[in-house]
Scaffold this motif. Structure first.
Motif, PDB file in Angstrom:
ATOM      1  N   PHE A   1      -6.179  -3.349  -4.353  1.00 48.41           N
ATOM      2  CA  PHE A   1      -7.570  -3.680  -3.705  1.00 48.41           C
ATOM      3  C   PHE A   1      -7.385  -5.346  -3.343  1.00 48.41           C
ATOM      4  O   PHE A   1      -7.659  -5.657  -2.298  1.00 48.41           O
TER       5      PHE A   1
ATOM      6  N   GLN B   1      -7.471   4.078  -1.127  1.00 51.13           N
ATOM      7  CA  GLN B   1      -6.438   3.855  -1.972  1.00 51.13           C
ATOM      8  C   GLN B   1      -7.043   3.780  -3.430  1.00 51.13           C
ATOM      9  O   GLN B   1      -6.488   4.507  -4.399  1.00 51.13           O
ATOM     10  N   PRO B   2      -7.893   2.932  -3.758  1.00 50.43           N
ATOM     11  CA  PRO B   2      -8.546   2.924  -5.167  1.00 50.43           C
ATOM     12  C   PRO B   2      -8.785   4.244  -5.683  1.00 50.43           C
ATOM     13  O   PRO B   2      -8.834   4.786  -6.935  1.00 50.43           O
TER      14      PRO B   2
ATOM     15  N   SER C   1      -5.391  -5.577   0.003  1.00 47.08           N
ATOM     16  CA  SER C   1      -5.900  -5.015   1.007  1.00 47.08           C
ATOM     17  C   SER C   1      -6.636  -6.080   2.167  1.00 47.08           C
ATOM     18  O   SER C   1      -7.202  -5.893   3.179  1.00 47.08           O
ATOM     19  N   ARG C   2      -6.779  -7.347   1.153  1.00 47.46           N
ATOM     20  CA  ARG C   2      -7.352  -8.408   2.033  1.00 47.46           C
ATOM     21  C   ARG C   2      -6.589  -8.927   3.403  1.00 47.46           C
ATOM     22  O   ARG C   2      -7.397  -9.239   4.220  1.00 47.46           O
TER      23      ARG C   2
ATOM     24  N   SER D   1       0.876  -1.201  -0.022  1.00 52.74           N
ATOM     25  CA  SER D   1      -0.047  -0.046   0.100  1.00 52.74           C
ATOM     26  C   SER D   1       0.974   1.181   0.046  1.00 52.74           C
ATOM     27  O   SER D   1       0.707   2.371  -0.752  1.00 52.74           O
TER      28      SER D   1
ATOM     29  N   ARG E   1      -8.606   0.402   2.775  1.00 55.74           N
ATOM     30  CA  ARG E   1      -9.025  -0.531   1.508  1.00 55.74           C
ATOM     31  C   ARG E   1      -9.738   0.187   0.446  1.00 55.74           C
ATOM     32  O   ARG E   1      -9.807   0.133  -0.550  1.00 55.74           O
ATOM     33  N   TRP E   2     -10.501   1.296   0.920  1.00 51.07           N
ATOM     34  CA  TRP E   2     -11.422   1.754   0.024  1.00 51.07           C
ATOM     35  C   TRP E   2     -10.750   3.241  -0.571  1.00 51.07           C
ATOM     36  O   TRP E   2     -11.152   3.870  -1.462  1.00 51.07           O
TER      37      TRP E   2
ATOM     38  N   LEU F   1      -4.538  -0.581  -9.435  1.00 50.49           N
ATOM     39  CA  LEU F   1      -5.815  -0.463  -8.778  1.00 50.49           C
ATOM     40  C   LEU F   1      -6.219  -1.995  -8.192  1.00 50.49           C
ATOM     41  O   LEU F   1      -6.480  -2.215  -6.946  1.00 50.49           O
ATOM     42  N   PRO F   2      -6.136  -3.030  -9.055  1.00 50.44           N
ATOM     43  CA  PRO F   2      -6.331  -4.372  -8.680  1.00 50.44           C
ATOM     44  C   PRO F   2      -5.558  -4.977  -7.620  1.00 50.44           C
ATOM     45  O   PRO F   2      -5.606  -5.589  -6.676  1.00 50.44           O
TER      46      PRO F   2
END
Length: 399
Positions: free
Chosen positions: A177, A80-81, A180-181, A16, A77-78, A173-174
């Motif tokens: 995301f 950054q995108p 982030s899990r 990240s 998690r949200w 982007l992917p």
């Protein structure tokens, strides 16, 4: 919480930081191109540059309230995108209001991202029981190098901003995301010497010295990120292509300083490391001010990066140690002064440069970063080392 979960959380958080380094570098190193694309005048440019940290500071304050409900991992998690999509929007528009909206969204998302990212870093460092915060910021610096290199390629091949940004966003982007899990918020034992900070609240009087250090450091950093390209091109006579190099060089030495910084903190303590960094950063600004040509200027920015590299990560870490019972709140409030530094530094250097001399303007961040030497005692002496430098994280039961 198992050691394996902590290690996965540490790796995913490092990713990240890397992604954000790429994203931010792609924005700031192409400021001249953004200015040309939208027809932003030199007089109006400082206002655009100031709007981003103002909105980011507001978002950082709001993040303190949000993470109390959902936790920093969900916010990051949200956020950054959203930052990546805002970067793409910056490259897509053509009207002045397009730039204002895109940069505004970028600022709001960055405020939430920076706060939540450093909250997770501080909590993981406490769980590990040793200094690892500089390693996260080293990942950010590595991302900055990659982003500045991509910006150089875009300028070299005369690519539009949108064409430069689109493939990067499509890849990152992917990655962000999916990574982030595995975010985790580590917890650890309260330091014995936490003193008044053991409680659940944040005492601003105790936090103030760290806020000043953060402000001074980001005045220095914003000078590099917002003005290095323009300084090299307009003052030192470099080309548009060469103007992307100072930030890249700055990020290289920032990476080097942060890569070894955790070892220095474990051996000598944060006070010594921060003071040495402040002195070296002051020397770097002095060299920038007297540089006779572009190549000497680039060399000066490399010295500057090595000095500033250690200050910000250790300031966040110190806030976490000072308020172990309220580290998220302390980090969120301290993070606001990240943007205060950007808000003050960028327009101040621009105003002094226009009214007087850009060389003379470099004396302001030089003096301020040297003041950090006085405030370095706020970083503590013994607890700042985080113990014996063992390589395994502490196994923590968080229920």
């Amino acid at each position: 919480m198992t050691d394996a979960r902590l290690r996965r959380g540490r790796r995913s958080l490092a990713v990240s930081f890397f992604v954000q380094g790429v994203t931010f570098a792609l924005l700031v190193t192409r400021i001249p191109a953004i200015q040309d694309q939208y027809g932003i005048s030199d007089g109006l440019l400082p206002a655009f540059l100031a709007a981003v940290p103002i909105l980011a500071g507001v978002a950082s304050v709001a993040t303190e309230k949000v993470v109390a409900r959902v936790g920093p991992a969900v916010v990051l998690r949200w956020a950054q995108p959203f930052v990546l999509l805002a970067l793409l929007a910056v490259g897509l528009g053509s009207e002045l209001w397009h730039a204002a909206v895109a940069l505004g969204l970028f600022g709001i998302a960055v405020g939430a991202l920076d706060a939540s990212m450093n909250m997770l870093g501080v909590s993981l460092q406490r769980a590990y029981g040793r200094s690892i915060m500089l390693g996260f910021h080293a990942s950010y610096s590595l991302g900055g190098i990659a982003g500045a290199s991509l910006a150089w390629a875009g300028a070299h091949w005369h690519l539009s901003l949108f064409v430069s940004y689109l493939p990067v966003v499509a890849v990152l982007l992917p990655v962000a995301f999916v990574g982030s899990r595995w975010y985790v918020a580590g917890e650890g034992p309260v330091p014995v010497e936490a003193g008044e900070g053991k409680g659940s609240g944040v005492v601003f009087k105790m936090l103030l010295p760290l806020c000043l250090v953060m402000t001074f450091a980001y005045i220095g950093d914003s000078t590099v990120s917002n003005w290095s390209a323009k300084y090299l091109q307009d003052v030192l006579g470099g080309s548009e292509e060469l103007a992307t190099v100072p930030y890249n060089a700055y990020m290289v030495t920032t990476l080097l300083g942060r890569a070894v910084g955790d070892l220095g903190v474990r051996r000598f303590g944060a006070v010594v490391v921060v003071r040495a960094g402040a002195v070296l950063a002051g020397l770097g600004f002095a060299l920038v001010a007297v540089a006779p040509d572009a190549w000497v200027g680039i060399a000066a920015f490399t010295v500057l990066g090595l000095g500033l590299s250690v200050i910000v990560p250790q300031t966040f870490a110190a806030a976490g140690r000072l308020f172990p019972g309220a580290s998220d709140a302390a980090v969120a409030r301290l993070n606001v002064f990240n943007y205060v530094g950007f808000l003050v530094g960028s327009p101040l250097v621009g105003a002094l440069g226009d009214a007087w001399s850009y060389r003379g303007a470099m004396a302001v961040p030089m003096v301020l970063v040297l003041v950090t030497v006085v405030y370095a005692t706020s970083f503590g002496s013994r607890e700042a080392r985080y113990g014996g430098g063992h390589e395994r994280p502490r196994t923590v039961d968080v229920g």
